[in-house]
Design a protein around this motif. Structure first.
Motif, mmCIF file in Angstrom:
data_model
loop_
_atom_site.group_PDB
_atom_site.id
_atom_site.type_symbol
_atom_site.label_atom_id
_atom_site.label_comp_id
_atom_site.label_asym_id
_atom_site.label_seq_id
_atom_site.Cartn_x
_atom_site.Cartn_y
_atom_site.Cartn_z
ATOM 1 N N ASP A 156 0.852 -1.192 0.000
ATOM 2 C CA ASP A 156 0.000 0.000 0.000
ATOM 3 C C ASP A 156 0.887 1.242 0.000
ATOM 4 O O ASP A 156 1.765 1.385 0.856
ATOM 5 N N LEU A 157 0.636 2.147 -0.942
ATOM 6 C CA LEU A 157 1.502 3.311 -1.109
ATOM 7 C C LEU A 157 0.729 4.612 -0.987
ATOM 8 O O LEU A 157 -0.404 4.726 -1.459
ATOM 9 N N MET A 158 1.373 5.627 -0.354
ATOM 10 C CA MET A 158 0.864 6.990 -0.376
ATOM 11 C C MET A 158 1.970 7.864 -0.924
ATOM 12 O O MET A 158 2.986 8.081 -0.268
ATOM 13 N N ILE A 159 1.813 8.321 -2.138
ATOM 14 C CA ILE A 159 2.815 9.157 -2.784
ATOM 15 C C ILE A 159 2.475 10.609 -2.481
ATOM 16 O O ILE A 159 1.467 11.140 -2.957
ATOM 17 N N SER A 160 3.277 11.268 -1.672
ATOM 18 C CA SER A 160 2.976 12.634 -1.247
ATOM 19 C C SER A 160 3.423 13.679 -2.267
ATOM 20 O O SER A 160 2.890 14.781 -2.309
ATOM 21 N N ASP A 161 4.421 13.332 -3.105
ATOM 22 C CA ASP A 161 4.910 14.277 -4.117
ATOM 23 C C ASP A 161 5.231 13.499 -5.394
ATOM 24 O O ASP A 161 6.332 12.983 -5.564
ATOM 25 N N ALA A 162 4.266 13.443 -6.284
ATOM 26 C CA ALA A 162 4.439 12.662 -7.511
ATOM 27 C C ALA A 162 5.384 13.332 -8.496
ATOM 28 O O ALA A 162 5.807 12.709 -9.471
ATOM 29 N N ALA A 163 5.727 14.607 -8.246
ATOM 30 C CA ALA A 163 6.613 15.325 -9.165
ATOM 31 C C ALA A 163 8.083 15.106 -8.851
ATOM 32 O O ALA A 163 8.948 15.527 -9.634
ATOM 33 N N ALA A 166 -6.400 6.709 -6.090
ATOM 34 C CA ALA A 166 -7.050 8.003 -5.880
ATOM 35 C C ALA A 166 -5.968 9.065 -5.821
ATOM 36 O O ALA A 166 -4.879 8.833 -5.290
ATOM 37 N N ASP A 167 -6.281 10.257 -6.379
ATOM 38 C CA ASP A 167 -5.242 11.289 -6.426
ATOM 39 C C ASP A 167 -5.766 12.687 -6.112
ATOM 40 O O ASP A 167 -6.970 12.915 -6.002
ATOM 41 N N ARG A 168 -4.830 13.615 -5.970
ATOM 42 C CA ARG A 168 -5.103 15.039 -5.784
ATOM 43 C C ARG A 168 -4.211 15.820 -6.748
ATOM 44 O O ARG A 168 -3.198 15.299 -7.226
ATOM 45 N N THR A 169 -4.539 17.076 -6.955
ATOM 46 C CA THR A 169 -3.708 17.921 -7.808
ATOM 47 C C THR A 169 -2.713 18.731 -6.973
ATOM 48 O O THR A 169 -2.028 19.600 -7.506
ATOM 49 N N VAL A 170 -2.658 18.444 -5.672
ATOM 50 C CA VAL A 170 -1.786 19.161 -4.740
ATOM 51 C C VAL A 170 -0.936 18.145 -3.987
ATOM 52 O O VAL A 170 -1.392 17.029 -3.701
ATOM 53 N N GLU A 171 0.307 18.518 -3.685
ATOM 54 C CA GLU A 171 1.155 17.655 -2.872
ATOM 55 C C GLU A 171 0.532 17.447 -1.495
ATOM 56 O O GLU A 171 -0.237 18.287 -1.012
ATOM 57 N N ALA A 172 0.889 16.331 -0.843
ATOM 58 C CA ALA A 172 0.319 15.999 0.475
ATOM 59 C C ALA A 172 1.428 15.628 1.448
ATOM 60 O O ALA A 172 1.580 14.464 1.823
ATOM 61 N N PRO A 173 2.231 16.599 1.888
ATOM 62 C CA PRO A 173 3.354 16.291 2.783
ATOM 63 C C PRO A 173 2.922 15.804 4.156
ATOM 64 O O PRO A 173 3.739 15.284 4.912
ATOM 65 N N GLU A 174 1.623 15.940 4.493
ATOM 66 C CA GLU A 174 1.148 15.491 5.808
ATOM 67 C C GLU A 174 1.210 13.975 5.956
ATOM 68 O O GLU A 174 1.231 13.454 7.068
ATOM 69 N N LEU A 198 -3.174 11.660 -16.458
ATOM 70 C CA LEU A 198 -3.288 12.463 -15.236
ATOM 71 C C LEU A 198 -2.020 13.297 -15.037
ATOM 72 O O LEU A 198 -1.286 13.119 -14.047
ATOM 73 N N PRO A 199 -1.752 14.232 -15.941
ATOM 74 C CA PRO A 199 -0.502 14.994 -15.860
ATOM 75 C C PRO A 199 -0.417 15.913 -14.643
ATOM 76 O O PRO A 199 0.682 16.291 -14.232
ATOM 77 N N ASP A 200 -1.576 16.246 -14.060
ATOM 78 C CA ASP A 200 -1.580 17.165 -12.924
ATOM 79 C C ASP A 200 -1.675 16.452 -11.576
ATOM 80 O O ASP A 200 -1.830 17.105 -10.536
ATOM 81 N N ALA A 201 -1.599 15.127 -11.549
ATOM 82 C CA ALA A 201 -1.636 14.387 -10.280
ATOM 83 C C ALA A 201 -0.364 14.669 -9.485
ATOM 84 O O ALA A 201 0.738 14.383 -9.960
ATOM 85 N N ARG A 202 -0.512 15.232 -8.302
ATOM 86 C CA ARG A 202 0.657 15.587 -7.482
ATOM 87 C C ARG A 202 0.799 14.716 -6.238
ATOM 88 O O ARG A 202 1.854 14.654 -5.621
ATOM 89 N N SER A 203 -0.267 14.068 -5.838
ATOM 90 C CA SER A 203 -0.203 13.111 -4.721
ATOM 91 C C SER A 203 -1.272 12.062 -4.977
ATOM 92 O O SER A 203 -2.337 12.371 -5.509
ATOM 93 N N PHE A 204 -0.979 10.819 -4.629
ATOM 94 C CA PHE A 204 -1.969 9.771 -4.857
ATOM 95 C C PHE A 204 -1.716 8.564 -3.955
ATOM 96 O O PHE A 204 -0.655 8.425 -3.350
ATOM 97 N N ILE A 205 -2.742 7.722 -3.891
ATOM 98 C CA ILE A 205 -2.694 6.507 -3.074
ATOM 99 C C ILE A 205 -2.909 5.306 -3.979
ATOM 100 O O ILE A 205 -3.651 5.370 -4.958
#
Length: 513
Positions: free
Chosen positions: A435-442, A481-489, A458-465
């Motif tokens: 199970d992975l949580m990628i906080s910074d896909a860039a 599942a992804d977001r367009t913003v980084e998730a350093p939390e 999904l070129p704008d995916a910045r964080s995903f699970i």
């Protein structure tokens, strides 16, 4: 406190079966069970029992050394100051049942303390040893014949957590995270993750080892309310075993328990049943602390480290190891800049309960369970797009089957990739069931592992699970599942445990479907 959540039957049945196979089928654990049963059966009622115990100890040089070292600690040193050099004298000095319990404790230490998860295992070993000393102190003041056996009952009260820490450490950490969240008791958390409470697991293992029924029954859970005076010896030993472990947990958290709120709560629950008032309990805890110091010294055991060992995920590149769902600190209410709710834990917990009730009702089909889990992940973690992707055997592809979020229909149509093995992030996650949580896909290292189809879709995916769905050795698919913003939390341990519980529900539904 929430009511206990019914476990996902299929998944928890497999966890229970796998764990029981490990602890009872493994050659080393089989030998431990045989040795434990042999020592437990030694009776103190006649000279033969003493002879058997002395012979057993002498036949093990390491055990002999430890028993003699314990006999010569300050607590047991003779008035004359003469050193104890024989096991027969040590038995006379320490007492048959004390030596017997110590031998059992040392069997556990020698077999389990070398585990790769030594930090967690040592904590649980110390709790078991301390609980046995509480049982010994309670037996000194009991009028029941054979009360000394309470020390053995208390020693084994923690065998469930001890074996899970040693043999199923991922599950151990998930249970611990739920408990630390403050909304689950130990019994509820272990029931949710294992499908059996720690107490039930202890009973099952001891029964498998052919330990006498009176000791097995003493592991059963007690009601959380104040206890009444026991009606018989068996009920009294059950109370002592429970009190012993609770007292051990208290002493692991504070060296000065006198007057603290937890000590008062213990007294409120066990005081009447075990004839304890505040002075008696404080004296008992002080004696246990001294005995624990001597016991640890005799075993050459240093105090355990409280740091959690790192979770290893073999077969993954280091950059993905750092992304595994196993870290983070609890957050307060509110929202992260990524859009993730800071009360994600409560939202995930509500989702676990809803999905569990859906399956328990018998009305939820596989598709209903999958959608309910997808909705929970999507809302609780603040994603913009979420989908479940399943393998299509006919086309040899992984294909998105149901999706939520922005442009979900368009993104779902394009979310397709070949099932053939590859070294990209998604295949690595599925092949390793990680199970992975990628906080910074860039980040360059992560981006290098992303397949071309994902970068285009999904070129704008910045964080995903990524949550792989693997049943046994069969690779079924994954949640994404992804977001367009980084998730350093990141994802704290309590949220991780609930995410894994959601995935377990889906696997159970797929297994039964």
């Amino acid at each position: 406190m929430h009511e206990p959540v019914s476990p996902p039957e299929g998944a928890t049945r497999r966890v229970r079966a796998a764990l029981m196979h490990k602890v009872c089928g493994d050659e080393e654990m089989f030998a431990l069970g045989a040795s434990v049963a042999r020592v437990v059966e030694m009776a103190s009622s006649d000279d033969q029992g003493t002879h058997d115990l002395a012979y057993y100890v002498v036949s093990d040089p390491a055990l002999t050394q430890r028993i003699l070292r314990l006999s010569n600690t300050i607590q047991y040193r003779t008035v004359s100051g003469t050193a104890v050099t024989t096991i027969s004298r040590a038995i006379a000095l320490l007492g048959f049942d004390n030596v017997k319990t110590t031998a059992l404790a040392m069997l556990l230490v020698d077999t389990l303390d070398s585990s790769e998860h030594a930090g967690s295992v040592r904590q649980e070993l110390e709790a078991a040893l301390c609980a046995s000393l509480v049982g010994r102190e309670m037996a000194r003041h009991s009028f029941y014949q054979g009360a000394e056996e309470a020390a053995i009952c208390a020693l084994f009260k923690n065998i469930g957590p001890l074996l899970v820490a040693s043999h199923e450490h991922d599950r151990y950490r998930e249970i611990a995270a739920l408990i630390q969240g403050g909304k689950h008791t130990v019994g509820q958390a272990s029931q949710m993750i294992l499908g059996a409470s720690y107490d039930m697991l202890s009973q099952a293992v001891l029964a498998e080892w052919k330990i006498p029924d009176v000791i097995v029954r003493a592991q059963a859970a007690l009601p959380p309310t104040p206890l009444r005076v026991a009606a018989n010896r068996g009920e009294w030993m059950r109370q002592v075993a429970s009190f012993g472990l609770d007292a051990a947990r208290l002493l692991s958290r504070t060296h000065e328990p006198a007057g603290c709120a937890e000590a008062a709560a213990l007294l409120g629950r066990y005081g009447v049943a075990l004839d304890l008032d505040r002075p008696r309990m404080e004296a008992l805890l002080a004696a246990v602390q001294q005995g624990m110091h001597c016991l640890m010294e005799s075993m050459n055991l240093a105090p355990s480290s409280r740091a959690e060992p790192q979770l290893a995920e073999g077969g993954l590149p280091n950059v993905l190891l750092l992304a595994t769902l196993d870290a983070g600190e609890p957050e307060q209410a509110g929202f992260h800049p990524s859009g993730k709710p800071k009360n994600a834990r409560d939202l995930l917990l509500a989702g676990v309960q809803d999905v569990t009730q859906l399956r328990a009702s018998g009305e939820g089909k596989v598709n209903d369970v999958v959608l309910a889990v997808l909705e929970t992940l999507y809302g609780a973690l603040g994603f913009r797009f979420a989908t479940v992707c399943l393998k299509d055997a006919r086309t040899a592809q992984y294909r998105a089957r149901v999706s939520l979020g922005e442009d979900s229909a368009q993104l779902q149509a394009g979310f397709v990739f070949a099932a053939a093995a590859s070294r990209d992030l998604f295949h690595l996650a599925i092949e390793n069931d990680a199970d992975l949580m990628i906080s910074d896909a860039a980040s360059p290292k992560i981006r290098d592992l992303l397949p071309e189809w994902h970068r285009k879709l999904l070129p704008d995916a910045r964080s995903f699970i990524v949550l792989p769905l693997v049943l046994g050795k069969v690779q079924i698919g994954m949640f994404y599942a992804d977001r367009t913003v980084e998730a350093p939390e990141g994802v704290p341990p309590d949220e991780t445990a609930l995410i894994k519980a959601l995935k377990a529900q889906v696997l159970a539904a797929l297994g039964q479907g």
